[in-house]
Design a protein around this motif. Structure first.
Motif, PDB file in Angstrom:
ATOM      1  N   HIS A  33       0.839  -1.211   0.000  1.00  0.00           N
ATOM      2  CA  HIS A  33       0.000   0.000   0.000  1.00  0.00           C
ATOM      3  C   HIS A  33       0.871   1.257   0.000  1.00  0.00           C
ATOM      4  O   HIS A  33       1.848   1.344   0.726  1.00  0.00           O
ATOM      5  CB  HIS A  33      -0.889  -0.019   1.248  1.00  0.00           C
ATOM      6  CG  HIS A  33      -1.661   1.237   1.447  1.00  0.00           C
ATOM      7  ND1 HIS A  33      -2.610   1.656   0.544  1.00  0.00           N
ATOM      8  CD2 HIS A  33      -1.623   2.174   2.428  1.00  0.00           C
ATOM      9  CE1 HIS A  33      -3.125   2.807   0.969  1.00  0.00           C
ATOM     10  NE2 HIS A  33      -2.535   3.134   2.096  1.00  0.00           N
ATOM     11  N   ARG A  34       0.496   2.210  -0.831  1.00  0.00           N
ATOM     12  CA  ARG A  34       1.175   3.514  -0.827  1.00  0.00           C
ATOM     13  C   ARG A  34       0.227   4.535  -0.213  1.00  0.00           C
ATOM     14  O   ARG A  34      -0.772   4.909  -0.841  1.00  0.00           O
ATOM     15  CB  ARG A  34       1.471   3.934  -2.255  1.00  0.00           C
ATOM     16  CG  ARG A  34       2.804   3.572  -2.799  1.00  0.00           C
ATOM     17  CD  ARG A  34       3.962   4.262  -2.067  1.00  0.00           C
ATOM     18  NE  ARG A  34       5.191   3.862  -2.728  1.00  0.00           N
ATOM     19  CZ  ARG A  34       5.718   4.519  -3.753  1.00  0.00           C
ATOM     20  NH1 ARG A  34       5.184   5.631  -4.189  1.00  0.00           N
ATOM     21  NH2 ARG A  34       6.814   4.083  -4.322  1.00  0.00           N
ATOM     22  N   LEU A 324      -3.835   2.430  -5.449  1.00  0.00           N
ATOM     23  CA  LEU A 324      -3.334   2.294  -4.076  1.00  0.00           C
ATOM     24  C   LEU A 324      -1.899   1.788  -3.997  1.00  0.00           C
ATOM     25  O   LEU A 324      -1.277   1.823  -2.941  1.00  0.00           O
ATOM     26  CB  LEU A 324      -4.271   1.391  -3.264  1.00  0.00           C
ATOM     27  CG  LEU A 324      -5.681   1.964  -3.059  1.00  0.00           C
ATOM     28  CD1 LEU A 324      -6.602   0.932  -2.424  1.00  0.00           C
ATOM     29  CD2 LEU A 324      -5.627   3.238  -2.216  1.00  0.00           C
ATOM     30  N   THR A 325      -1.374   1.292  -5.124  1.00  0.00           N
ATOM     31  CA  THR A 325       0.049   0.913  -5.143  1.00  0.00           C
ATOM     32  C   THR A 325       0.852   1.969  -5.914  1.00  0.00           C
ATOM     33  O   THR A 325       2.000   1.740  -6.272  1.00  0.00           O
ATOM     34  CB  THR A 325       0.255  -0.461  -5.816  1.00  0.00           C
ATOM     35  OG1 THR A 325      -0.401  -0.456  -7.089  1.00  0.00           O
ATOM     36  CG2 THR A 325      -0.287  -1.602  -4.970  1.00  0.00           C
TER      37      THR A 325
END
Ligand code: FNR
Length: 364
Positions: A33-34, A324-325
């Protein structure tokens, strides 16, 4: 006729029984997750180029059926949905129509309902070893105006069919001959037991540049044959099949095996992909596009609405996972995962870990 009855058996058994076995090992993959993706979700581009077509998302329905009226209906439903959503699909083995051209319409209906979508023709490796050559392959391609053709490997299934074609000697040389004479891309495709490094490497060396891994953890053809054997009173065969029903390389491992063996190839990650999270994980491990079969068959059987809902949800989930990545497109999610547990052990034991680490370095 025999092929036709068998195909109907297969459809009936897969729709009415639990035909899944094994484990994909996607549970041993976590996407990273980023917290600050530095992207606008609306600008995440899920489109990919595949075999000369543009897909709106990296998802296809892999080849399942054809050869009878029921199959034609299913092919038509899948085709309408992939055409509408801008995805792709394969048809099932076209052997039935090559043997009996009056059945061609049950496959061609896919092209009629999906004039623009990516379509993949399909023929079994055993047929190539029993006399099929470039002529038959071209017939299969022309039948549906295909953008690519999948040659499927199903040794595990054949081993548990009383009438199975169990001689796979010489398959790599035979495929090499065909690839040389075709303009259409050829995909080497498994059918639920996964492709290993050695097989991918050998095919890659003779010119194959696309693989559909179809790993273990979803539909098990050994299990389908187990049901068939029991139905026919073949108790020993049924029992033996039950012991090997989870045979194969888990899909997550198979994607990594093939990506290492043929780093520049096109990889369809498939086998047991049941939701958008697993699809995103397949992409992160190195697949370019994901393939689903059984869930699409069941949804198509329930109707177009159901299939559309499933495929749209897959598209939304993949887009969210890219966002989200911090991946602006499907290529960028590659390597953005941590592998652990048995999957990591497998990759280390098989000597593939260095390659994976190479693609997994934090991109800062
Ligand atoms: C298949 N599959 C298959 N594959 C192939 O190359 N030629 C074929 O004719 C068929 N036929 C077929 C029929 C049915 C009813 C099913 C469910 C599947 C295999 C399929 O494309 C896929 O590789 C596997 O089913 C694994 O994916 P899933 O089902 O776990 O998503």
């Amino acid at each position: 006729m025999e092929t036709r009855t068998r195909k109907l058996d297969h459809l009936r058994i897969t729709l009415l029984n639990d035909v899944e076995a094994g484990d994909t090992w996607f549970k041993y993959v976590k996407l990273i997750h980023r917290a600050a993706p530095e992207l606008d979700l609306n600008e995440v581009d899920t489109r990919i180029e595949l075999f000369g077509k543009t897909l709106n998302a990296p998802i296809i329905v892999t080849g399942m059926t054809g050869g009878n009226e029921h199959s034609a209906k299913i092919n038509a439903t899948i085709a309408e949905v992939v055409e509408e959503l801008g995805l792709g699909m394969g048809v099932g083995s076209q052997r039935a129509a090559i043997e009996d051209p009056s059945l061609s319409w049950t496959y061609r209906i896919a092209r009629e309902k999906a004039p623009n979508a990516l379509l993949i023709a399909n023929i079994g490796a055993p047929q190539l070893l029993k006399g099929y050559g470039v002529t038959e392959i071209k017939k299969a391609i022309e039948m549906i105006d295909a953008d690519a053709i999948a040659i499927h490997l199903n040794a595990a299934q054949e081993a548990f069919q009383p009438e199975g074609d169990v001689d796979f000697k010489g398959i790599i040389d035979k495929v090499a001959e065909i690839v040389d004479e075709l303009d259409t891309p050829v995909i080497i495709k498994e059918t639920g037991a996964g492709i290993d490094y050695e097989t991918a490497k050998a095919f890659n060396e003779v010119g194959i540049q696309a693989f559909d891994v179809s790993g273990c953890g979803g539909t098990s053809w050994v299990k389908v044959e187990m049901y068939r054997a029991y139905e026919k009173g073949e108790e020993e065969l049924g029992l033996a099949a039950s012991w090997l029903s989870d045979w194969g390389i888990p899909t997550a491992a198979s994607i990594m095996e093939v990506r290492t063996a043929a780093p520049n190839s096109i990889i369809i990650g498939s086998g047991g992909i049941r939701n958008g999270m697993e699809a995103a994980k397949a992409l992160a491990l190195g697949a370019d596009v994901v393939g689903v079969a059984l869930p699409a068959l069941k949804a198509a059987y329930a109707g177009k609405e159901e299939l559309r809902k499933f495929m749209k949800a897959m598209m939304i989930a993949i887009k969210a996972a890219l966002f989200l990545t911090s991946s602006p497109n499907a290529e960028e999610i590659k390597g953005k995962a941590v592998i652990f547990g048995p999957l990591k052990e497998w990759i280390i034991e098989r000597g593939l870990y260095e390659y994976w680490l190479g693609s997994n370095k934090p991109k800062r």
